[in-house]
Design a protein around this motif. Structure first.
Motif, PDB file in Angstrom:
ATOM      1  N   GLY A 138       0.812  -1.207   0.000  1.00 21.71           N
ATOM      2  CA  GLY A 138       0.000   0.000   0.000  1.00 21.71           C
ATOM      3  C   GLY A 138       0.844   1.254   0.000  1.00 21.71           C
ATOM      4  N   PHE A 139       1.916   1.239   0.805  1.00 20.14           N
ATOM      5  CA  PHE A 139       2.815   2.390   0.831  1.00 20.14           C
ATOM      6  C   PHE A 139       3.482   2.589  -0.525  1.00 20.14           C
ATOM      7  N   GLU A 140       3.909   1.499  -1.135  1.00 14.37           N
ATOM      8  CA  GLU A 140       4.584   1.594  -2.431  1.00 14.37           C
ATOM      9  C   GLU A 140       3.674   2.214  -3.489  1.00 14.37           C
ATOM     10  N   THR A 141       2.431   1.756  -3.546  1.00 15.64           N
ATOM     11  CA  THR A 141       1.499   2.288  -4.533  1.00 15.64           C
ATOM     12  C   THR A 141       1.112   3.728  -4.205  1.00 15.64           C
ATOM     13  N   GLY A 142       0.783   3.982  -2.941  1.00 16.90           N
ATOM     14  CA  GLY A 142       0.441   5.344  -2.545  1.00 16.90           C
ATOM     15  C   GLY A 142       1.605   6.297  -2.722  1.00 16.90           C
ATOM     16  N   GLY A 143       2.818   5.815  -2.428  1.00 13.51           N
ATOM     17  CA  GLY A 143       3.998   6.655  -2.607  1.00 13.51           C
ATOM     18  C   GLY A 143       4.213   7.034  -4.059  1.00 13.51           C
ATOM     19  N   PRO A 174      19.841  15.801   8.707  1.00 17.65           N
ATOM     20  CA  PRO A 174      19.403  14.408   8.883  1.00 17.65           C
ATOM     21  C   PRO A 174      18.873  13.812   7.583  1.00 17.65           C
ATOM     22  N   VAL A 175      19.174  12.542   7.368  1.00 19.99           N
ATOM     23  CA  VAL A 175      18.814  11.866   6.124  1.00 19.99           C
ATOM     24  C   VAL A 175      18.062  10.577   6.415  1.00 19.99           C
ATOM     25  N   ALA A 176      17.423  10.064   5.378  1.00 23.09           N
ATOM     26  CA  ALA A 176      16.708   8.787   5.463  1.00 23.09           C
ATOM     27  C   ALA A 176      16.618   8.205   4.064  1.00 23.09           C
ATOM     28  N   GLY A 177      16.038   7.008   3.955  1.00 20.27           N
ATOM     29  CA  GLY A 177      15.815   6.411   2.653  1.00 20.27           C
ATOM     30  C   GLY A 177      14.687   7.132   1.935  1.00 20.27           C
ATOM     31  N   SER A 178      14.917   7.537   0.713  1.00 21.88           N
ATOM     32  CA  SER A 178      13.938   8.298  -0.063  1.00 21.88           C
ATOM     33  C   SER A 178      13.264   7.392  -1.086  1.00 21.88           C
ATOM     34  N   PHE A 179      11.923   7.389  -1.073  1.00 27.17           N
ATOM     35  CA  PHE A 179      11.200   6.589  -2.054  1.00 27.17           C
ATOM     36  C   PHE A 179      11.448   7.104  -3.465  1.00 27.17           C
ATOM     37  N   THR A 180      11.473   8.443  -3.618  1.00 25.43           N
ATOM     38  CA  THR A 180      11.713   9.016  -4.946  1.00 25.43           C
ATOM     39  C   THR A 180      13.077   8.607  -5.477  1.00 25.43           C
ATOM     40  N   ARG A 181      14.120   8.774  -4.655  1.00 27.00           N
ATOM     41  CA  ARG A 181      15.465   8.416  -5.096  1.00 27.00           C
ATOM     42  C   ARG A 181      15.561   6.930  -5.411  1.00 27.00           C
ATOM     43  N   SER A 182      14.948   6.102  -4.561  1.00 30.67           N
ATOM     44  CA  SER A 182      15.036   4.659  -4.751  1.00 30.67           C
ATOM     45  C   SER A 182      14.325   4.223  -6.026  1.00 30.67           C
ATOM     46  N   ASP A 189      -7.622 -12.453   0.321  1.00 34.44           N
ATOM     47  CA  ASP A 189      -8.089 -12.022   1.647  1.00 34.44           C
ATOM     48  C   ASP A 189      -8.565 -10.573   1.520  1.00 34.44           C
ATOM     49  N   ARG A 190      -9.872 -10.382   1.532  1.00 36.39           N
ATOM     50  CA  ARG A 190     -10.414  -9.046   1.287  1.00 36.39           C
ATOM     51  C   ARG A 190     -10.092  -8.075   2.419  1.00 36.39           C
ATOM     52  N   ALA A 191      -9.964  -8.575   3.640  1.00 38.27           N
ATOM     53  CA  ALA A 191      -9.594  -7.685   4.739  1.00 38.27           C
ATOM     54  C   ALA A 191      -8.203  -7.104   4.521  1.00 38.27           C
ATOM     55  N   GLU A 192      -7.284  -7.921   4.041  1.00 38.07           N
ATOM     56  CA  GLU A 192      -5.934  -7.431   3.774  1.00 38.07           C
ATOM     57  C   GLU A 192      -5.915  -6.500   2.567  1.00 38.07           C
ATOM     58  N   CYS A 193      -6.790  -6.739   1.605  1.00 35.21           N
ATOM     59  CA  CYS A 193      -6.894  -5.831   0.462  1.00 35.21           C
ATOM     60  C   CYS A 193      -7.397  -4.460   0.917  1.00 35.21           C
ATOM     61  N   VAL A 194      -8.359  -4.456   1.834  1.00 40.93           N
ATOM     62  CA  VAL A 194      -8.857  -3.188   2.382  1.00 40.93           C
ATOM     63  C   VAL A 194      -7.731  -2.461   3.115  1.00 40.93           C
ATOM     64  N   LEU A 195      -6.938  -3.208   3.892  1.00 37.09           N
ATOM     65  CA  LEU A 195      -5.807  -2.607   4.596  1.00 37.09           C
ATOM     66  C   LEU A 195      -4.810  -2.014   3.608  1.00 37.09           C
ATOM     67  N   MET A 196      -4.501  -2.740   2.545  1.00 34.29           N
ATOM     68  CA  MET A 196      -3.570  -2.268   1.529  1.00 34.29           C
ATOM     69  C   MET A 196      -4.076  -0.973   0.889  1.00 34.29           C
ATOM     70  N   THR A 197      -5.368  -0.957   0.575  1.00 35.73           N
ATOM     71  CA  THR A 197      -5.961   0.235  -0.030  1.00 35.73           C
ATOM     72  C   THR A 197      -5.952   1.409   0.939  1.00 35.73           C
ATOM     73  N   LEU A 198      -6.253   1.139   2.204  1.00 34.17           N
ATOM     74  CA  LEU A 198      -6.264   2.191   3.217  1.00 34.17           C
ATOM     75  C   LEU A 198      -4.896   2.846   3.347  1.00 34.17           C
ATOM     76  N   VAL A 199      -3.845   2.028   3.388  1.00 36.08           N
ATOM     77  CA  VAL A 199      -2.492   2.576   3.506  1.00 36.08           C
ATOM     78  C   VAL A 199      -2.143   3.406   2.273  1.00 36.08           C
ATOM     79  N   ALA A 200      -2.519   2.917   1.093  1.00 35.64           N
ATOM     80  CA  ALA A 200      -2.237   3.665  -0.139  1.00 35.64           C
ATOM     81  C   ALA A 200      -2.938   5.022  -0.133  1.00 35.64           C
ATOM     82  N   VAL A 201      -4.201   5.034   0.248  1.00 40.31           N
ATOM     83  CA  VAL A 201      -4.957   6.288   0.268  1.00 40.31           C
ATOM     84  C   VAL A 201      -4.382   7.246   1.314  1.00 40.31           C
ATOM     85  N   LEU A 202      -4.070   6.736   2.503  1.00 42.26           N
ATOM     86  CA  LEU A 202      -3.535   7.597   3.559  1.00 42.26           C
ATOM     87  C   LEU A 202      -2.168   8.159   3.172  1.00 42.26           C
ATOM     88  N   THR A 203      -1.374   7.388   2.442  1.00 43.80           N
ATOM     89  CA  THR A 203      -0.080   7.893   1.992  1.00 43.80           C
ATOM     90  C   THR A 203      -0.249   9.124   1.111  1.00 43.80           C
TER      91      THR A 203
END
Length: 569
Positions: A137-142, A321-329, A393-407
């Motif tokens: 979800g984070f990957e898609t939302g990102g 301060p630095v961290a791993g960047s999704f854009t750079r990666s 597993d539809r519950a996990e699909c909902v979780l994946m979608t929720l994380v993507a939208v919140l991102t």
């Protein structure tokens, strides 16, 4: 699962294998990414309220430090938007008279030390809370968030924001100067990048070997950038409102004296702690997401060590301060990066680019740079995992979608926080009631299976139950109720045998539940026996002095337990 070569120590054979394999891909990826990251690094420093050169410094030596200790082959370490916002808040609340760069240096040291301590204390185990739906979800939302964040620059707007609401609010307040001409640069660049991405290798393969054609095709973003710079030099569209990268700051390490004011260090520590936490969690999410695509393995403890070294290197070189960047990666992965050496080459090329081609880069339209980042992020977007999750597993699909939208809507912190909390909630909901199966013998064998799934033989008066999970505080209270429901179906039961082979652990709540079940059955005149108890579980029972209250038998084999009342019929 493939592993990447570790090149942090000198091994001639390993280095020869690297030179013959991944070296060429890493050089190409570094060449492409290094030029694209310069404006981004400057922008994140300004977002943090720091001098622009702090973003460049944080994109050089920290990459080398991470390459020495980290584990991800493609993660791009450097300034990121979320940390920049957190740094800006710390700068705004710093004591009067303390310059912003001094605050950034103290924060970088404290973040590095906190991450190093976390690696020493093995706190990387917290990474287990990041489930696959959260990562996907984070990957898609990102990818969507990155693409949306580039739209203002694509149209020449100065709007900024780390989430969709912030971006829209900023956009409403920011005019669009000369947007048709700026958009023309951006749209043409998108079309060119997309066509070259799909066709360049095929076109070049008509004139050269396929392998060389694929390699040169990866340099197509640089061709688009060079063409845009040439067009700008000829048309001078920057004088008509097209926003350009502008002059780069001189690459001179003016190391500022580190403040040793203990009061300042104590005051900034509450800001450094959440920055360190967000840096690790967000970086690990990025690393795991990239690893899933590449089929590589990530070591969370080494990620902590790599990030600690990167932040300390940033502090030592007047960075931030630095961290791993999704854009750079994403950009590095899209450009063909294969090992952490790509980060080393990126740092070298970035330094050379600032020193040698700073003047031409100043003519690059921001819209073209935005188009390059947008195309790379769109390439990561994939809805197939959502379709697979919906079927499985539809519950996990909902979780994946929720994380993507919140991102996209709320930002990384909210998305990861809610995603982890929801994952824990699903786990608790699924383990709140232990799965206990009535089992019987498969005819003619010594194997026992679920009576609801197989044709099996049952022993009159003996109820065989298999406990399919560990007995923990989350589910232990339900054990007696589950067994009691089975007794309603078989009222003539005089003995209950629990097959314990799936049980890996019994905590104190589980031990109390087992004793309550024993006492409940004894009150009904029913004996409780156990079979196939694992050694570590039995050690725990012995430590709990279970023989003082347990009146049944313990059998090594479930079949022997069932044979104790005579052959199974």
């Amino acid at each position: 699962m493939r592993t990447m070569p570790h090149l942090t120590t000198f091994d001639p054979a390993r280095w020869r294998a690297y030179a013959q394999g991944a070296l060429r891909d890493d050089l190409v990826a570094a060449l492409v990414v290094s030029v694209l990251l310069i404006p981004q690094s400057l922008g994140y420093a300004l977002l943090a309220g720091l001098p622009p050169e702090a973003g460049l410094y944080a994109s050089l030596l920290p990459l080398l430090a991470y390459a020495a200790l980290g584990s991800s082959p493609v993660i791009g370490v450097g300034p990121v938007a979320l940390l920049s916002l957190m740094i800006s808040q710390a700068v705004a609340h710093a004591p009067p008279g303390v310059p912003p760069h001094a605050v950034a240096l103290v924060l970088a040291v404290e973040v590095g030390v906190l991450l190093a301590l976390a690696a020493w204390w093995r706190l990387h185990a917290l990474a287990a809370l990041l489930s696959v739906p959260v990562l996907q979800g984070f990957e898609t939302g990102g990818a969507v968030a990155i693409a949306l964040s580039q739209l203002p620059a694509l149209l020449g707007s100065g709007a900024r924001g780390s989430s969709l609401p912030q971006l829209l609010a900023s956009w409403r307040e920011t005019p669009l100067p000369w947007w048709p001409l700026t958009a023309l640069f951006g749209v043409v660049a998108i079309v060119a990048l997309w066509v070259l991405r799909k066709r360049a290798a095929d076109w070049l393969s008509r004139m050269m070997p396929r392998g060389r054609a694929v390699l040169l095709a990866r340099l197509s973003p640089l061709v688009v950038l060079a063409t845009a710079i040439a067009v700008e030099a000829i048309t001078r569209s920057g004088e008509r409102g097209v926003v350009l990268v502008g002059a780069l700051p001189a690459l001179e390490w003016r190391l500022h004296a580190m403040s040793f004011d203990l009061a300042l260090w104590r005051e900034l520590l509450p800001s450094a702690a959440p920055i360190a936490l967000v840096a690790f969690v967000s970086s690990l999410v990025v690393a795991e997401s990239m690893a899933r695509k590449e089929g590589t393995r990530i070591d969370p403890r080494r990620e902590l060590a790599g990030l600690a070294a990167a932040n300390l290197a940033a502090a030592a070189t007047a960075g931030m301060p630095v961290a791993g960047s999704f854009t750079r990666s994403v950009m590095a992965l899209d450009a063909g990066s294969r090992t952490r050496m790509a980060g080393v080459f990126t740092a070298v090329f970035m330094g050379l680019a600032v020193l040698l081609i700073g003047r031409p880069l100043a003519l690059l339209p921001i819209a073209v740079l935005a188009a390059t980042i947008l195309v790379a992020s769109v390439a990561v977007f994939d809805l197939q995992p959502f379709r697979e999750a919906w079927r499985y597993d539809r519950a996990e699909c909902v979780l994946m979608t929720l994380v993507a939208v919140l991102t996209v809507v709320m930002g990384v912190t909210w998305a990861l926080g809610v995603g982890v909390a929801a994952s824990i909630g699903l786990l608790l909901q699924r383990t709140a009631r232990p799965h206990v199966a009535l089992i019987g013998r498969v005819p003619g064998t010594e194997h026992y299976r679920n009576a609801e799934r197989y044709e099996v033989e049952l022993t009159p008066g003996v109820m065989a139950l298999r406990i399919d999970e560990s007995l923990l505080f989350t589910n232990a209270r339900q054990l007696s109720d589950v067994v009691a429901q089975q007794l309603v179906r078989y009222p003539d039961t005089r003995r209950v045998v629990l097959q314990m082979s799936p049980v890996n652990h019994i905590d104190l709540s589980g031990l109390a539940a087992l004793r309550a079940l024993h006492d409940m059955l004894a009150g009904r005149g029913i004996r409780l026996d156990l079979s196939e108890v694992k050694g570590p579980v039995l050690d725990g029972l012995k430590a709990g002095q279970w023989r003082q209250w347990f009146g049944g038998e313990l059998f090594l084999s479930h079949h022997h337990a069932m044979e104790a009342d005579g052959p199974v019929r």
